[in-house]
Design a protein around this motif. Sequence first.
Motif, mmCIF file in Angstrom:
data_model
loop_
_atom_site.group_PDB
_atom_site.id
_atom_site.type_symbol
_atom_site.label_atom_id
_atom_site.label_comp_id
_atom_site.label_asym_id
_atom_site.label_seq_id
_atom_site.Cartn_x
_atom_site.Cartn_y
_atom_site.Cartn_z
ATOM 1 N N PHE A 1 38.909 33.095 39.719
ATOM 2 C CA PHE A 1 39.625 34.095 40.508
ATOM 3 C C PHE A 1 39.652 33.608 41.959
ATOM 4 O O PHE A 1 38.598 33.451 42.577
ATOM 5 C CB PHE A 1 38.945 35.456 40.409
ATOM 6 C CG PHE A 1 38.768 35.945 39.005
ATOM 7 C CD1 PHE A 1 39.868 36.059 38.154
ATOM 8 C CD2 PHE A 1 37.524 36.288 38.523
ATOM 9 C CE1 PHE A 1 39.708 36.507 36.858
ATOM 10 C CE2 PHE A 1 37.359 36.737 37.225
ATOM 11 C CZ PHE A 1 38.459 36.838 36.384
ATOM 12 N N LEU B 1 41.517 41.093 41.245
ATOM 13 C CA LEU B 1 40.591 39.998 40.990
ATOM 14 C C LEU B 1 39.145 40.439 41.222
ATOM 15 O O LEU B 1 38.238 40.004 40.508
ATOM 16 C CB LEU B 1 40.925 38.804 41.889
ATOM 17 C CG LEU B 1 42.334 38.223 41.728
ATOM 18 C CD1 LEU B 1 42.518 37.009 42.628
ATOM 19 C CD2 LEU B 1 42.598 37.844 40.272
ATOM 20 N N HIS C 1 38.165 42.277 38.104
ATOM 21 C CA HIS C 1 37.898 41.355 36.997
ATOM 22 C C HIS C 1 36.602 40.580 37.229
ATOM 23 O O HIS C 1 35.837 40.337 36.282
ATOM 24 C CB HIS C 1 39.056 40.381 36.828
ATOM 25 C CG HIS C 1 40.307 41.009 36.290
ATOM 26 N ND1 HIS C 1 40.319 41.864 35.204
ATOM 27 C CD2 HIS C 1 41.602 40.910 36.697
ATOM 28 C CE1 HIS C 1 41.552 42.264 34.961
ATOM 29 N NE2 HIS C 1 42.346 41.704 35.856
ATOM 30 N N SER C 2 36.362 40.169 38.465
ATOM 31 C CA SER C 2 35.151 39.396 38.745
ATOM 32 C C SER C 2 33.906 40.253 38.568
ATOM 33 O O SER C 2 32.846 39.749 38.183
ATOM 34 C CB SER C 2 35.203 38.814 40.163
ATOM 35 O OG SER C 2 35.124 39.822 41.152
ATOM 36 N N VAL D 1 35.327 36.266 43.818
ATOM 37 C CA VAL D 1 36.687 35.839 44.136
ATOM 38 C C VAL D 1 36.606 34.744 45.189
ATOM 39 O O VAL D 1 36.128 34.990 46.313
ATOM 40 C CB VAL D 1 37.541 37.008 44.653
ATOM 41 C CG1 VAL D 1 38.951 36.529 44.999
ATOM 42 C CG2 VAL D 1 37.601 38.124 43.617
#
Length: 383
Positions: A191, A205, A208-209, A216
């Motif tokens: 990411f 991101l 998601h991270s 990121v």
Amino acid sequence: MAVSLLAREVSDLCLGKPALRPLSATATVAEALSALKRLGEASLGVWSCDHSSDDHQCRCVGKICMVDVICFLSREENLASPASALQAPLSLLLPKVPGLVMHLEPNARLLDAIDLILEGAQNLVIPIQASRKKLYQKPTSFNSARHNNREYCWVTQEDIIRYLLNCIGLFSPTPANPISSLNVIDDQNIFAVHYDDPASAALPLITHSLVRQTSVAVVDGDGKLVGEISPATLNSCDETVVAAIATLSVGDLMAYIDCGGPPEDLLQLVKDRLQERNYGALLEFIAEDSAISSSSSLCSSSSDEEFGFGKSGKFGGNSAAKMGRSSEAIVSYPWSSLVAVMIQALAHRLSYVWVVEEDGTLTGIVTFAEMLKVFRERLNSMA
């Protein structure tokens, strides 16, 4: 011998761990935010309890942290009315990814715990062994750490990696091999955002991270790593950082969340842009809620400040150029040994380490999950 060692019970990892501080799955975002601040916990277990049955079964269905709240309030639809967004149900913040939190009995094998993590679990919920007298004490409040007449604790990827490091010699010579030879460098699931991108572009991101327990990366125009936006850093901030995410660039956000407080010029820039973009409700929200001008409360201190940077492990540039800044990225190199990367990650309390070339070009990331795959494969070959 390594196989018998990993046959030990997972309860060995629970020694000395504090009991989980629970939060009801029926709570609102505001109640979750209040609990995180009041209890001072990095994350809280979210519990769903069925009190309609005789056995009153309760189950931890997820976990919540300040980053979840920040990302939720930073959504475009919530910026216009953050106060209303706080009344939303907590369930909206929980990732729609099954298996992130899993229950495991204390007599389960450590190998079982590793397998669950390799299947995608972030945290394992383990009952804490207790004396019979303590076991049957009744809960005294809503915030009691007891469920099903038991107390529970988290077991994390970090706990298992730290345990394996203590017996690393049993896996020789694998840990001494360079990470480039062990297939642990993930060059696909990275990411990354550009330094000049709007900070809001990093929001998906960051989410998601957080799920993947990574970060990121922030890169320049040549693909070189200049820093990161880490969920670990954001988790030490309060909800007023939402205004910075909505108005600043990635590079400015890095400077804003660095420990020590945001510079006065950035504070004023955030205020000005909130007014320009008609985010009056957001401006009022942060003014009421600990005030945007109170820079000292935005970010708590970081233990990372005691470590150096450069080839010893940190990369940073532009606003992240000073030693010990929280936006610096912890890095390794393709020729770094697996054990060195393990020690590096554990020393900085991270579940990942970025991989760069000698000139700083970002090439991948090594995570605890990838490390565990190596040890699991090694055990299979020894069986």
